[in-house]
Design an enzyme around this catalytic site. Structure first.
Site, PDB file in Angstrom:
ATOM      1  N   TYR A   1      -0.999   3.542  13.446  1.00 53.03           N
ATOM      2  CA  TYR A   1      -2.399   3.879  13.256  1.00 53.03           C
ATOM      3  C   TYR A   1      -3.262   3.145  14.294  1.00 53.03           C
ATOM      4  O   TYR A   1      -2.739   2.512  15.204  1.00 53.03           O
ATOM      5  CB  TYR A   1      -2.807   3.619  11.810  1.00 53.03           C
ATOM      6  CG  TYR A   1      -2.039   4.512  10.862  1.00 53.03           C
ATOM      7  CD1 TYR A   1      -2.123   5.911  10.970  1.00 53.03           C
ATOM      8  CD2 TYR A   1      -1.192   3.996   9.879  1.00 53.03           C
ATOM      9  CE1 TYR A   1      -1.394   6.748  10.127  1.00 53.03           C
ATOM     10  CE2 TYR A   1      -0.458   4.830   9.040  1.00 53.03           C
ATOM     11  CZ  TYR A   1      -0.559   6.202   9.170  1.00 53.03           C
ATOM     12  OH  TYR A   1       0.165   7.032   8.353  1.00 53.03           O
TER      13      TYR A   1
ATOM     14  N   CYS B   1       0.385   5.279   0.008  1.00 49.79           N
ATOM     15  CA  CYS B   1      -0.534   6.406   0.097  1.00 49.79           C
ATOM     16  C   CYS B   1      -0.197   7.461  -0.957  1.00 49.79           C
ATOM     17  O   CYS B   1       0.958   7.845  -1.119  1.00 49.79           O
ATOM     18  CB  CYS B   1      -0.488   7.030   1.482  1.00 49.79           C
ATOM     19  SG  CYS B   1      -1.285   6.028   2.748  1.00 49.79           S
TER      20      CYS B   1
ATOM     21  N   ALA C   1      -3.602   2.641   1.965  1.00 49.15           N
ATOM     22  CA  ALA C   1      -4.398   2.669   3.182  1.00 49.15           C
ATOM     23  C   ALA C   1      -5.696   3.425   2.910  1.00 49.15           C
ATOM     24  O   ALA C   1      -5.688   4.624   2.646  1.00 49.15           O
ATOM     25  CB  ALA C   1      -3.619   3.346   4.305  1.00 49.15           C
TER      26      ALA C   1
ATOM     27  N   PRO D   1       0.843  -1.206   0.000  1.00 52.99           N
ATOM     28  CA  PRO D   1       0.000   0.000   0.000  1.00 52.99           C
ATOM     29  C   PRO D   1       0.878   1.256   0.000  1.00 52.99           C
ATOM     30  O   PRO D   1       1.781   1.382   0.833  1.00 52.99           O
ATOM     31  CB  PRO D   1      -0.797  -0.118   1.304  1.00 52.99           C
ATOM     32  CG  PRO D   1      -0.669  -1.555   1.705  1.00 52.99           C
ATOM     33  CD  PRO D   1       0.649  -2.017   1.208  1.00 52.99           C
TER      34      PRO D   1
ATOM     35  N   ARG E   1      -1.213  -6.324   8.138  1.00 53.41           N
ATOM     36  CA  ARG E   1       0.100  -5.669   8.176  1.00 53.41           C
ATOM     37  C   ARG E   1       0.415  -5.274   9.615  1.00 53.41           C
ATOM     38  O   ARG E   1      -0.380  -4.617  10.278  1.00 53.41           O
ATOM     39  CB  ARG E   1       0.149  -4.451   7.268  1.00 53.41           C
ATOM     40  CG  ARG E   1       1.480  -3.705   7.377  1.00 53.41           C
ATOM     41  CD  ARG E   1       1.700  -2.686   6.278  1.00 53.41           C
ATOM     42  NE  ARG E   1       2.699  -3.172   5.337  1.00 53.41           N
ATOM     43  CZ  ARG E   1       3.340  -2.379   4.464  1.00 53.41           C
ATOM     44  NH1 ARG E   1       3.065  -1.085   4.393  1.00 53.41           N
ATOM     45  NH2 ARG E   1       4.242  -2.880   3.655  1.00 53.41           N
TER      46      ARG E   1
ATOM     47  N   GLN F   1      -5.907  -2.250   1.420  1.00 49.69           N
ATOM     48  CA  GLN F   1      -5.595  -2.150   2.834  1.00 49.69           C
ATOM     49  C   GLN F   1      -6.656  -1.295   3.517  1.00 49.69           C
ATOM     50  O   GLN F   1      -6.795  -0.100   3.218  1.00 49.69           O
ATOM     51  CB  GLN F   1      -4.213  -1.540   3.037  1.00 49.69           C
ATOM     52  CG  GLN F   1      -3.777  -1.510   4.504  1.00 49.69           C
ATOM     53  CD  GLN F   1      -2.456  -0.793   4.688  1.00 49.69           C
ATOM     54  OE1 GLN F   1      -2.371   0.413   4.491  1.00 49.69           O
ATOM     55  NE2 GLN F   1      -1.423  -1.532   5.069  1.00 49.69           N
TER      56      GLN F   1
END
Length: 371
Positions: free
Chosen positions: A190, A32, A66, A30, A238, A108
């Site tokens: 996160y 961003c 994400a 992933p 992940r 994701q």
């Protein structure tokens, strides 16, 4: 999980996860993009070209960035989402193209927690967005702020239930959008990572304290997602295998929770590191995170992918051939060269047939062997 065969480079042997065969072990993590111009979470032409080019370039698996399960779960207001049907429909165009190129598509699913509501790149140095400039209140396991960001609200029972349901709903839309697999984001500081790490989770209820309690949110999300996607679709998670800070999350805790996540319905584990603590001292170097994937794989017998400054095809080949990882994620290498997989196949003499027919006349064997 399929075992590697004996023919050809290990990096270009197919792998089967549940009901999905992936043509090789050169995967796109992933990445961003902070590129939703309408700020409504809907992916657009940039995402089609960005992800589609890597699929056409020979990658086995392309995992979309994400993608927030709720508006408040976005890192920034330029993030993609999957909390409504318009977003799912936009993603379906992208998954159709990825599949047409012979690659598998993943997404994701994420919630940024206390690291939400920040300025998009390249404005990130400004920190979190003031509420009067498009920002929104953030949430976390505890009311402990990430360095330079506003203090989050500690989620209550109802808020935690909403987060789990948001992942469940986003997983259902991922299936409707045509993705081949779903990944739960439990890394990089996160929300799920915030619950996992004792540095950010200071709760004394059933969602904090012991490792079992800190892992409860992730395991509930994994069960909810598995219930939505059915038994054939692969489910990845992940992890950041370490916070790079004494007393924080580490590879031993990761390995225990990976085993629990397998029992809850997860299949494959994408092993990264860091992101929870801004000032962590991280020894960045080529392949600096690969030994964490190897550690987790050895201690759990789970399938894992390695990531982190891996840019050389022969380095990646050794990781897979020696059984240290089942696949390798190439991030910046793929952004620099969306056809990295075809280049790697040439370097390793893989003899694959993954070239798009439109590009066949450019294959090295048609041009005196030169790339």
């Amino acid at each position: 999980m399929s075992a590697p065969g004996s023919a050809g480079p290990a990096l270009f042997r197919p792998i089967t996860v549940r009901g999905l065969e992936i043509r090789n072990r050169v995967w796109v993590p992933p990445l961003c993009q902070y590129s939703v111009t309408a700020r409504d979470g809907v992916p657009h032409d940039w995402h089609l070209v960005h992800l589609g080019a890597m699929a056409a370039g020979g990658a086995g698996l392309v995992v979309a960035e994400a993608t927030a399960v709720s508006p408040e779960g976005r890192i920034s207001d330029h993030d993609t989402g999957l909390w409504n049907d318009a977003q799912a429909e936009a993603w379906s165009r992208i998954t159709r193209f990825i599949r047409s190129q012979g690659a598998a598509s993943g997404i994701q699913l994420a919630h940024a927690g206390r690291k939400a509501s920040v300025w998009p790149e390249p404005m990130r140095r400004r920190g979190s967005q003031p509420l009067d400039e498009g920002g929104w209140p953030t949430v976390s396991a505890s009311a402990v702020a990430f360095d330079g960001y506003r203090e989050p609200l500690a989620l209550d029972e109802a808020g935690i239930a909403r987060v789990i349901d948001d992942f469940r709903s986003a997983a259902r839309r991922a299936v409707e959008a045509g993705f081949d697999l779903v990944e739960v984001h439990a890394a990089h500081g996160y929300l799920v990572h915030q619950f996992l790490s004792p540095l950010s989770n200071l709760r004394d209820d059933r969602w904090g304290g012991s490792l079992e309690n800190r892992a409860r949110l992730l395991l509930e999300i994994v069960r909810a997602v598995r219930a939505e996607i059915g038994e054939e679709m692969p489910l990845f998670v992940r992890f950041s295998a370490t916070d790079w800070v004494p007393g924080g999350w580490d590879e031993d805790q990761t390995s225990v929770v990976v085993a629990w996540a397998k029992d809850a319905g997860a299949d494959f584990f994408d092993i990264s590191t860091g992101g929870l603590v801004a000032a962590a001292d991280i020894p960045v170097a080529p392949g600096y995170q690969a030994h964490f994937a190897e550690y987790v794989g050895e201690h759990t017998e789970a399938a894992v992918s390695a990531v982190g400054r891996i840019t050389d095809a022969r380095h990646a080949e050794r990781l897979v051939a020696e059984g240290r990882a089942d696949a390798v994620m190439f991030g910046k290498a793929m952004m620099r060269d969306p056809h990295f997989a075809m280049r790697a196949a040439h370097e390793l003499d893989a003899g694959t047939s993954m070239w798009p027919p439109q590009y066949l006349r450019a294959r090295p064997e048609h041009n005196d062997g030169e790339w």
